[in-house]
Design an enzyme around this catalytic site. Structure first.
Site, PDB file in Angstrom:
ATOM      1  N   HIS A  14      10.597  -1.391  -1.106  1.00 30.59           N
ATOM      2  CA  HIS A  14      12.005  -1.462  -0.669  1.00 30.59           C
ATOM      3  C   HIS A  14      12.778  -2.603  -1.317  1.00 30.59           C
ATOM      4  CE1 HIS A  14      10.357  -4.588   1.853  1.00 30.59           C
ATOM      5  NE2 HIS A  14      11.572  -4.973   2.140  1.00 30.59           N
ATOM      6  N   LEU A  17      14.546  -1.404  -7.340  1.00 26.80           N
ATOM      7  CA  LEU A  17      15.808  -0.703  -7.619  1.00 26.80           C
ATOM      8  C   LEU A  17      15.940   0.538  -6.743  1.00 26.80           C
ATOM      9  CD1 LEU A  17      18.319  -0.197  -9.445  1.00 26.80           C
ATOM     10  CD2 LEU A  17      16.780   1.013 -11.008  1.00 26.80           C
ATOM     11  N   VAL A  18      14.931   1.411  -6.775  1.00 24.19           N
ATOM     12  CA  VAL A  18      15.003   2.669  -6.031  1.00 24.19           C
ATOM     13  C   VAL A  18      14.816   2.425  -4.534  1.00 24.19           C
ATOM     14  CG1 VAL A  18      13.902   4.915  -5.668  1.00 24.19           C
ATOM     15  CG2 VAL A  18      14.221   4.028  -8.004  1.00 24.19           C
ATOM     16  N   SER A 110       8.875  10.847 -13.150  1.00 23.26           N
ATOM     17  CA  SER A 110       9.929  10.337 -14.021  1.00 23.26           C
ATOM     18  C   SER A 110      10.155  11.304 -15.169  1.00 23.26           C
ATOM     19  CB  SER A 110       9.510   8.973 -14.578  1.00 23.26           C
ATOM     20  OG  SER A 110      10.415   8.567 -15.583  1.00 23.26           O
ATOM     21  N   SER A 111      11.394  11.327 -15.678  1.00 19.90           N
ATOM     22  CA  SER A 111      11.675  12.192 -16.829  1.00 19.90           C
ATOM     23  C   SER A 111      10.848  11.777 -18.042  1.00 19.90           C
ATOM     24  CB  SER A 111      13.161  12.138 -17.176  1.00 19.90           C
ATOM     25  OG  SER A 111      13.552  10.817 -17.457  1.00 19.90           O
ATOM     26  N   CYS A 112      10.389  10.520 -18.100  1.00 21.30           N
ATOM     27  CA  CYS A 112       9.658  10.067 -19.291  1.00 21.30           C
ATOM     28  C   CYS A 112       8.202  10.511 -19.289  1.00 21.30           C
ATOM     29  CB  CYS A 112       9.779   8.560 -19.468  1.00 21.30           C
ATOM     30  SG  CYS A 112       8.946   7.616 -18.210  1.00 21.30           S
ATOM     31  N   TYR A 139       1.481   4.865 -18.333  1.00 24.40           N
ATOM     32  CA  TYR A 139       2.305   5.077 -17.137  1.00 24.40           C
ATOM     33  C   TYR A 139       2.427   6.568 -16.859  1.00 24.40           C
ATOM     34  CZ  TYR A 139       6.877   5.156 -14.735  1.00 24.40           C
ATOM     35  OH  TYR A 139       7.924   5.390 -13.883  1.00 24.40           O
ATOM     36  N   LYS A 143       1.362   8.728 -13.558  1.00 25.59           N
ATOM     37  CA  LYS A 143       2.376   9.428 -12.761  1.00 25.59           C
ATOM     38  C   LYS A 143       2.063  10.926 -12.639  1.00 25.59           C
ATOM     39  CE  LYS A 143       5.395   6.483 -11.333  1.00 25.59           C
ATOM     40  NZ  LYS A 143       5.774   6.430  -9.928  1.00 25.59           N
ATOM     41  N   ASN A 168      16.484   8.512 -16.200  1.00 29.12           N
ATOM     42  CA  ASN A 168      16.706   7.057 -16.298  1.00 29.12           C
ATOM     43  C   ASN A 168      17.694   6.627 -15.220  1.00 29.12           C
ATOM     44  OD1 ASN A 168      15.304   6.565 -18.851  1.00 29.12           O
ATOM     45  ND2 ASN A 168      16.943   7.792 -19.726  1.00 29.12           N
ATOM     46  N   HIS A 182      14.789  -1.821 -18.647  1.00 30.90           N
ATOM     47  CA  HIS A 182      15.170  -0.582 -19.320  1.00 30.90           C
ATOM     48  C   HIS A 182      16.430  -0.825 -20.151  1.00 30.90           C
ATOM     49  CE1 HIS A 182      12.648   1.305 -16.072  1.00 30.90           C
ATOM     50  NE2 HIS A 182      12.167   1.853 -17.169  1.00 30.90           N
ATOM     51  N   ARG A 190      22.809  -8.345 -22.344  1.00 30.44           N
ATOM     52  CA  ARG A 190      23.013  -8.827 -23.712  1.00 30.44           C
ATOM     53  C   ARG A 190      24.507  -8.895 -24.062  1.00 30.44           C
ATOM     54  NH1 ARG A 190      19.894  -6.288 -28.185  1.00 30.44           N
ATOM     55  NH2 ARG A 190      20.749  -8.136 -29.177  1.00 30.44           N
ATOM     56  N   TRP A 205      18.376  -2.414 -30.458  1.00 35.66           N
ATOM     57  CA  TRP A 205      17.129  -1.841 -30.978  1.00 35.66           C
ATOM     58  C   TRP A 205      17.291  -0.354 -31.291  1.00 35.66           C
ATOM     59  CZ3 TRP A 205      11.508  -2.844 -29.264  1.00 35.66           C
ATOM     60  CH2 TRP A 205      11.175  -4.178 -29.524  1.00 35.66           C
ATOM     61  N   ARG A 212      20.194   9.921 -24.188  1.00 39.70           N
ATOM     62  CA  ARG A 212      19.619   9.603 -22.882  1.00 39.70           C
ATOM     63  C   ARG A 212      20.592  10.003 -21.770  1.00 39.70           C
ATOM     64  NH1 ARG A 212      15.891   9.202 -25.538  1.00 39.70           N
ATOM     65  NH2 ARG A 212      14.340   7.545 -25.740  1.00 39.70           N
ATOM     66  N   ASP A 272      12.523   3.966 -31.636  1.00 38.87           N
ATOM     67  CA  ASP A 272      13.554   4.694 -30.900  1.00 38.87           C
ATOM     68  C   ASP A 272      13.048   5.289 -29.586  1.00 38.87           C
ATOM     69  OD1 ASP A 272      15.956   4.467 -32.173  1.00 38.87           O
ATOM     70  OD2 ASP A 272      15.696   6.245 -33.431  1.00 38.87           O
TER      71      ASP A 272
HETATM   72  N1  LIG Z   1      14.005   2.788 -12.872  1.00 42.18           N
HETATM   73  C1  LIG Z   1      14.045   3.989 -13.441  1.00 42.18           C
HETATM   74  O1  LIG Z   1      14.809   4.228 -14.381  1.00 42.18           O
HETATM   75  C2  LIG Z   1      13.164   5.096 -12.940  1.00 42.18           C
HETATM   76  C3  LIG Z   1      13.293   6.347 -13.532  1.00 42.18           C
HETATM   77  C4  LIG Z   1      12.499   7.391 -13.087  1.00 42.18           C
HETATM   78  C5  LIG Z   1      11.595   7.157 -12.068  1.00 42.18           C
HETATM   79  N2  LIG Z   1      11.490   5.942 -11.511  1.00 42.18           N
HETATM   80  C6  LIG Z   1      10.490   5.760 -10.447  1.00 42.18           C
HETATM   81  O2  LIG Z   1      11.042   5.172  -9.298  1.00 42.18           O
HETATM   82  C7  LIG Z   1      10.055   4.371  -8.653  1.00 42.18           C
HETATM   83  C8  LIG Z   1      10.612   2.986  -8.387  1.00 42.18           C
HETATM   84  O3  LIG Z   1      11.061   2.409  -9.599  1.00 42.18           O
HETATM   85  P1  LIG Z   1      12.049   1.158  -9.623  1.00 42.18           P
HETATM   86  O4  LIG Z   1      12.832   1.287 -10.852  1.00 42.18           O
HETATM   87  O5  LIG Z   1      12.689   1.004  -8.299  1.00 42.18           O
HETATM   88  O6  LIG Z   1      11.013  -0.034  -9.860  1.00 42.18           O
HETATM   89  P2  LIG Z   1      11.150  -1.552  -9.410  1.00 42.18           P
HETATM   90  O7  LIG Z   1      12.561  -1.969  -9.289  1.00 42.18           O
HETATM   91  O8  LIG Z   1      10.235  -2.326 -10.314  1.00 42.18           O
HETATM   92  O9  LIG Z   1      10.539  -1.535  -7.954  1.00 42.18           O
HETATM   93  C9  LIG Z   1       9.200  -1.287  -7.739  1.00 42.18           C
HETATM   94  C10 LIG Z   1       8.806  -1.979  -6.448  1.00 42.18           C
HETATM   95  O10 LIG Z   1       7.417  -1.740  -6.257  1.00 42.18           O
HETATM   96  C11 LIG Z   1       6.843  -2.963  -5.838  1.00 42.18           C
HETATM   97  N3  LIG Z   1       5.434  -3.023  -6.189  1.00 42.18           N
HETATM   98  C12 LIG Z   1       4.896  -2.996  -7.430  1.00 42.18           C
HETATM   99  N4  LIG Z   1       3.568  -3.105  -7.357  1.00 42.18           N
HETATM  100  C13 LIG Z   1       3.268  -3.210  -6.027  1.00 42.18           C
HETATM  101  C14 LIG Z   1       2.059  -3.358  -5.304  1.00 42.18           C
HETATM  102  N5  LIG Z   1       0.876  -3.438  -5.937  1.00 42.18           N
HETATM  103  N6  LIG Z   1       2.125  -3.431  -3.956  1.00 42.18           N
HETATM  104  C15 LIG Z   1       3.314  -3.378  -3.314  1.00 42.18           C
HETATM  105  N7  LIG Z   1       4.487  -3.232  -3.931  1.00 42.18           N
HETATM  106  C16 LIG Z   1       4.463  -3.149  -5.286  1.00 42.18           C
HETATM  107  C17 LIG Z   1       7.612  -4.030  -6.571  1.00 42.18           C
HETATM  108  O11 LIG Z   1       7.456  -5.256  -5.949  1.00 42.18           O
HETATM  109  P3  LIG Z   1       7.343  -6.593  -6.860  1.00 42.18           P
HETATM  110  O12 LIG Z   1       8.562  -6.602  -7.724  1.00 42.18           O
HETATM  111  O13 LIG Z   1       7.276  -7.705  -5.866  1.00 42.18           O
HETATM  112  O14 LIG Z   1       6.087  -6.432  -7.664  1.00 42.18           O
HETATM  113  C18 LIG Z   1       9.028  -3.478  -6.479  1.00 42.18           C
HETATM  114  O15 LIG Z   1       9.659  -3.866  -5.290  1.00 42.18           O
HETATM  115  C19 LIG Z   1       8.843   4.380  -9.565  1.00 42.18           C
HETATM  116  O16 LIG Z   1       7.912   5.307  -9.080  1.00 42.18           O
HETATM  117  C20 LIG Z   1       9.379   4.835 -10.877  1.00 42.18           C
HETATM  118  O17 LIG Z   1       8.409   5.517 -11.614  1.00 42.18           O
HETATM  119  C21 LIG Z   1      12.248   4.890 -11.912  1.00 42.18           C
END
Ligand SMILES: NC(=O)c1ccc[n+]([C@@H]2O[C@H](COP(=O)([O-])OP(=O)(O)OC[C@H]3O[C@@H](n4cnc5c(N)ncnc54)[C@H](OP(=O)(O)O)[C@@H]3O)[C@@H](O)[C@H]2O)c1
Length: 315
Positions: A14, A17-18, A110-112, A139, A143, A168, A182, A190, A205, A212, A272
Site C-alpha cells: 500500500h 505507486l499502485v 504487466s504488459s511487459c 521479472y 509474473k 505502463n 520507469h 530529468r 536514452w 508506449r 530501446d
Molecule cells: N508501475 C508500473 O508501471 C506497473 C505496470 C504494470 C504492472 N505493475 C504491477 O503493479 C504492481 C505494483 O507496482 P508498483 O509500480 O506500485 O511498484 P512499487 O511502487 O515499487 O510498489 C511496490 C510495493 O511493494 C512493496 N514490497 C516490495 N517487496 C516487498 C516485500 N518483500 N514485502 C512487502 N512489501 C514489499 C514495496 O515496499 P518497499 O518499497 O518498502 O520495498 C512497495 O511498497 C506490481 O505487481 C507490478 O508488477 C506496475
C-alpha cells in the site's frame, strides 16, 4: 458471500505507486476495513510470517500490489533479486490467502510480460506465444508464474483469484530514482532538473521511436476496484489507455509540461527495449470499464505532485 463495504481487504504494497492508489480508490468508495502492512512490518518473502498474518487477520479480499518493480537498468543488473522476490511474494500471498479462506484475490501482471514481438495491439491470448524481452525476462517469468498460479488455484481449489495486465503506469507516488525508475517519472525528473540548471539540451536514452502506452495509476486503481466487485473468471484482463505515443512524443510532452525550453536529443547507442507496447482493451471494455485521465492532464498532475514532494519523493 459477496464483498461489501465492511469486508476486510488487505492491500499488499500500500506504500507503492499502485497500492497507494488502490487504498485511495477503496476509501473513496467507502471500503473502510482495510488491512495494511508496510514492508518493514511484514516481509512478504517470509512464508512463515505471511501465513501467520493471514491466519490471524483472515481478510475477505486481497489486492496483491507488492512486488519487486523497476526499469530496464534495475532488471538487467539484479536478475536474481527480481525473479526471487517476485516468485516468493506471489507464492506466499496467493497460497496463504487461499488457505485463510479469502473470497477474492487480485493479482497484477504487466504488459511487459507479453512476448517482445506480440502482434499489436496486444490481446490477452498472446501470452506465452513467443520470446520475452530479454532485459526483463526474470521479472516476466516470475509474473507469468504468478498469474498461472491464480488460474491453477481457481481450477483445482475453486479459489477466486483474478489476474489483470496493466500497461505502463504513472502518477503521484511514483519512483523518481533515475537508476530504478520507469521512463515517464525519469523524464519528469530529468526535465525538471535540466530546467532548474538552465541546461541547453536533455539527451533521452534510445532512438525515441519505440511506442508506449501510459495509464494513470488512479485509472488502474479504479479498474481494480471495479473488477474486484464484478469479475470472477479465469481469463486475464488487459488494463490500458487504448492508445500509444512514441518516446519522442512523450519526452516533448514532459518537457513542455515541465517548462523546459532547451533541445530534446536521443542517444541511439542506448537500448530501446520492446518496439511497441499497446494493449488491446476490448475485454476490459466489455466488462464495463473505461479510463478517464488523459496523458497531458495526468502528467500535469504528476509533475505538480513531484514538485510538492521533491524533498520526500523516492529520489
Ligand atoms: N508501475 C508500473 O508501471 C506497473 C505496470 C504494470 C504492472 N505493475 C504491477 O503493479 C504492481 C505494483 O507496482 P508498483 O509500480 O506500485 O511498484 P512499487 O511502487 O515499487 O510498489 C511496490 C510495493 O511493494 C512493496 N514490497 C516490495 N517487496 C516487498 C516485500 N518483500 N514485502 C512487502 N512489501 C514489499 C514495496 O515496499 P518497499 O518499497 O518498502 O520495498 C512497495 O511498497 C506490481 O505487481 C507490478 O508488477 C506496475
Amino acid at each position: 458471500m459477496a464483498l461489501n463495504l465492511q469486508s476486510s481487504i488487505y492491500v499488499a504494497g500500500h506504500r507503492g505507486l499502485v497500492g497507494s492508489a488502490v487504498e485511495r480508490a477503496l476509501r473513496a468508495r467507502g471500503y473502510h476495513n482495510l488491512l495494511l502492512r508496510t514492508h518493514a512490518e511484514l516481509d512478504l518473502t517470509d512464508q512463515a510470517a505471511v501465513r501467520t498474518f493471514f491466519d490471524r487477520e483472515r481478510p475477505a479480499a486481497v489486492i496483491l500490489a507488492a512486488a519487486r518493480v523497476g526499469g530496464i537498468q534495475a532488471n538487467n543488473t539484479r536478475p536474481a533479486l527480481f525473479i526471487r522476490d517476485n516468485l516468493l511474494i506471489q507464492d506466499n500471498v496467493i497460497d496463504a490467502a487461499y488457505r485463510a479462506g479469502a473470497q477474492k484475490l487480485v493479482f497484477l501482471g504487466s504488459s511487459c510480460i507479453y512476448p517482445k514481438f506480440a502482434p499489436q495491439p496486444i490481446q490477452e491470448d498472446s501470452l506465452l506465444t513467443g520470446a520475452l524481452e530479454p532485459t526483463n525476462e526474470w521479472y516476466a517469468v516470475a509474473k507469468i508464474a504468478g498469474l498461472k498460479m491464480c488460474q491453477a488455484y481457481r481450477r483445482e481449489f475453486g479459489f477466486n483469484a483474478i489476474a489483470l495486465m496493466p500497461t505502463n503506469l504513472y502518477g503521484p507516488g511514483d519512483n523518481f530514482d533515475l537508476q530504478n525508475s520507469h521512463v515517464l517519472p525519469a523524464l519528469i525528473r530529468r526535465f525538471h532538473e535540466a530546467k532548474l540548471r538552465g541546461d541547453a539540451a536533455v539527451t533521452v536514452w534510445g532512438t525515441g521511436t519505440p511506442r508506449r502506452e501510459f495509464l494513470h495509476v488512479d485509472d488502474l486503481a479504479d479498474a481494480i476496484v471495479h473488477l474486484l466487485a464484478t469479475y470472477d473468471q479465469e481469463p486475464i484482463v488487459n488494463v490500458g489507455w487504448g492508445e500509444d505515443v512514441t518516446i519522442a512524443e512523450l519526452a516533448n510532452l514532459v518537457a513542455d509540461v515541465a517548462g523546459f525550453r532547451g533541445a530534446v536529443r536521443f542517444d541511439a547507442s542506448k537500448p530501446d527495449g520492446t518496439p511497441r507496447k499497446l494493449l488491446d482493451t476490448t475485454r476490459l471494455g466489455a466488462l464495463g470499464w473505461r479510463p478517464r485521465i488523459a496523458l497531458r492532464e495526468g502528467i500535469e498532475g504528476t509533475y505538480a505532485w513531484f514538485r510538492q514532494h521533491v524533498a520526500e519523493a523516492r529520489l
